[in-house]
Design an enzyme around this catalytic site. Structure first.
Site, PDB file in Angstrom:
ATOM      1  N   SER A  71       0.832  -1.200   0.000  1.00  0.00           N
ATOM      2  CA  SER A  71       0.000   0.000   0.000  1.00  0.00           C
ATOM      3  C   SER A  71       0.866   1.249   0.000  1.00  0.00           C
ATOM      4  O   SER A  71       2.072   1.192   0.210  1.00  0.00           O
ATOM      5  CB  SER A  71      -0.922   0.006   1.218  1.00  0.00           C
ATOM      6  OG  SER A  71      -0.202   0.481   2.325  1.00  0.00           O
ATOM      7  N   LYS A  72       0.197   2.372  -0.236  1.00  0.00           N
ATOM      8  CA  LYS A  72       0.911   3.649  -0.305  1.00  0.00           C
ATOM      9  C   LYS A  72       1.584   3.984   1.024  1.00  0.00           C
ATOM     10  O   LYS A  72       2.537   4.733   1.066  1.00  0.00           O
ATOM     11  CB  LYS A  72      -0.059   4.767  -0.692  1.00  0.00           C
ATOM     12  CG  LYS A  72      -0.578   4.606  -2.112  1.00  0.00           C
ATOM     13  CD  LYS A  72      -1.216   5.869  -2.636  1.00  0.00           C
ATOM     14  CE  LYS A  72      -1.556   5.687  -4.099  1.00  0.00           C
ATOM     15  NZ  LYS A  72      -1.998   6.879  -4.773  1.00  0.00           N
ATOM     16  N   ARG A  73       1.070   3.443   2.109  1.00  0.00           N
ATOM     17  CA  ARG A  73       1.639   3.763   3.414  1.00  0.00           C
ATOM     18  C   ARG A  73       2.779   2.826   3.820  1.00  0.00           C
ATOM     19  O   ARG A  73       3.485   3.076   4.778  1.00  0.00           O
ATOM     20  CB  ARG A  73       0.549   3.738   4.486  1.00  0.00           C
ATOM     21  CG  ARG A  73      -0.279   5.002   4.504  1.00  0.00           C
ATOM     22  CD  ARG A  73      -1.560   4.805   5.269  1.00  0.00           C
ATOM     23  NE  ARG A  73      -2.340   3.723   4.702  1.00  0.00           N
ATOM     24  CZ  ARG A  73      -3.093   3.839   3.610  1.00  0.00           C
ATOM     25  NH1 ARG A  73      -3.152   4.978   2.965  1.00  0.00           N
ATOM     26  NH2 ARG A  73      -3.783   2.801   3.155  1.00  0.00           N
TER      27      ARG A  73
END
Ligand code: GLU
Length: 520
Positions: free
Chosen positions: A276-278
């Site tokens: 994920s982007k995080r």
């Protein structure tokens, strides 16, 4: 169907920075286009104004440019067309917000042919329906059953519809999902797929409120008008495929509909779940090609700023879910174009490996000419307040290259090659700057001073060792003393490598300085 010229597109929504999964999608589209002598289109899908993020479009364009995957058609950061298609085929504009006038007509066409209908439900009415379904432990979907209990052009009189269409702006056009129909689909990566329409809902295609299409309508209409031949996109769009097939059918475009290829997701390094982007912040590696500064000022790291070569980054990305079927791992962009095939793209998720990314960079660094590396390293030196002769820096790099993964490592690996030590490590001094050791240094200094500047590392090492051993002095201890004088500490490169790099004069100067500073 006649053979059509290959035209593929990368169609990001500017809702934030492009994740590496998105870059991989763009890359595979690019490789496919170039391999088939076709066109790679960049289309900006910005019809969802609620999710629009300022700066995201420029970011996407810059990221593609950094990777060297340049669109043949699309927009540049000023919104200009990168390359005008033939005037006979005005494919542009390539930003959907600039095409808004196009879509309504197509949505109305579907209403006229009975494939879509006007829906007048207010958000409150739909919320009430949802609540009612939830209270019975169900989820509300707008489908063949519920549509007949709602306010739309299928249930209201013609007059009432006309009145609402003219007098209100809250209405939408929805797709009328056919009942109990099996949609047979083909995917170039996943093979044959079939889905019964009874599991699907009546998606909104166009909204009167903002006069904009939804993703589904705009995407199909544009792929058709831009004569896209293959749609290569992320797996998250697979659930939309039946609707897209049905839209092509409803428009009567099924004979020229593109072929589809859905790419598997990138997985976390553990293999557990989607990357994920995080994850970048959590797991300590970048998940974005370039650094991103959010509109709130929050900075997220990127591969470019972390010191990756674009070639290494692109090579690594290409191999996330694809391989050429042989032993090769290092392929330049033109070689990737040559070797790529959708048939060899894997169906399962591709696990991201940050160590492999570093390995690629190290390999690309090793392959880069020393003079180019020196040029790239100059700003690092400049940041340290140093302005050195490029020829000298090139020579130093040839010595430490194998120890570096990133250009910045040249500094961290051996700062003393670029700057004489001004202080000496206290602990190392206590351990090694002892009279029985440094007592030999003046003679070693004289010995080194007699060297010719043209000596190579091997010859220096041999001569120096031979000299110390020949005098029956303790080799390790004298060497540590010498290393302390040359580097400021008792660890670092081989002495001969240091002498070879900094030169005889500088070596002698540093020994003198050590004596002056540390005393006898
Ligand atoms: N705008 C969609 C996205 O953001 C495009 C999906 C597609 O390629 O059809 O990924």
């Amino acid at each position: 169907m006649t053979e059509r010229k290959t035209r593929v597109r990368f169609a990001p929504s500017p809702t934030g920075p492009l994740h590496i999964g998105g870059v991989r999608t763009a890359l595979y589209n690019y490789l496919y286009a170039k391999q088939h002598g076709g066109t790679f289109v960049l289309r900006i899908e910005d019809t969802d104004s609620h999710r629009f993020v300022p700066g995201a479009e420029q970011y996407i364009i810059e990221a593609l440019r950094w990777c060297g995957i340049n669109p043949d058609e699309g927009v540049d950061e000023n919104g200009k067309v990168v390359e005008t298609a033939s005037p006979k085929h005005p494919y542009g504009p390539y930003r959907q917000s600039q095409r808004r006038g196009i879509y309504r007509e197509y949505a109305e066409r579907l209403v006229a042919s009975g494939n879509a209908y006007y829906a007048f439900d207010t958000p409150e009415e739909l919320a009430a329906k949802r609540e009612e379904a939830e209270s019975q432990g169900q989820t509300f979907t707008y489908n063949q059953v519920s549509r007949m209990q709602l306010r739309n052009s299928l249930t209201l009189s013609k007059e009432e519809c006309e009145r609402l269409l003219a007098g209100t702006t809250g209405w939408t056009i929805r797709f009328k999902m056919p009942e109990n129909t099996v949609v047979e689909m083909d995917d170039l990566i996943r093979g044959h797929i079939s889905v019964n329409t009874d599991t699907l809902d009546d998606k909104v295609l166009w909204k009167r409120a903002d006069e904009l299409p939804t993703y589904h309508l705009a995407n199909i209409v544009d792929d058709h008008l831009m004569e896209i031949t293959e749609v290569i996109r992320g797996e998250e769009w697979l659930p939309s495929l039946p609707l897209h097939y049905l839209l092509y059918r409803a428009f009567g475009w099924q004979d020229s509909q593109p072929r589809f290829a859905h790419l598997s997701l990138l997985l976390k390094p553990s293999g557990q779940g989607k990357l994920s982007k995080r994850d970048g912040d959590k797991l300590g590696f970048p998940v974005f090609p370039l650094e991103w500064v959010s509109p709130e000022g929050e900075v997220t790291r990127g591969y470019r700023e972390d010191g990756y070569f674009p070639g290494a980054f692109v090579n690594m990305l290409a191999f996330l879910g694809w391989n050429p079927g042989d032993e090769r791992e290092i392929l330049s962009l033109p070689e990737l174009v040559e070797a790529f095939s959708l048939e060899r793209v894997i169906k399962s998720g591709a696990r991201f490996n940050p160590e492999k990314a570093k390995w690629y960079n190290k390999e690309y660094l090793r392959m880069s000419p020393d003079s180019e590396l020196a040029e790239a390293f100059m700003p690092v030196l400049k940041a340290q307040g140093l302005e050195l002769d490029p020829a000298y820096v090139t020579k130093a790099i040839s010595v430490i290259k194998d120890r570096a993964t990133f250009v910045a490592d040249f500094w961290t690996a051996a700062p003393y090659l670029f700057q004489a030590p001004s202080s000496f490590n206290e602990k190392d001094c206590a351990k090694f700057w002892k009279e029985e050791n440094y007592a030999h240094l003046p003679e070693v200094r004289e010995h080194i001073a007699s060297y010719s500047g043209a000596m190579e590392v091997g010859a220096i090492a041999e001569s120096l060792e031979g000299y110390i051993k020949g005098n029956e002095w303790p080799l390790g201890k004298v060497m540590n003393c010498l290393r302390l004088a040359l580097t400021g500490a008792a660890s670092g490169l081989g002495i001969a490598e240091i002498i070879y790099t900094i030169g005889i004069g500088e070596t002698v100067r540093r020994i003198d300085y050590a004596f002056k500073t540390l005393g006898k």
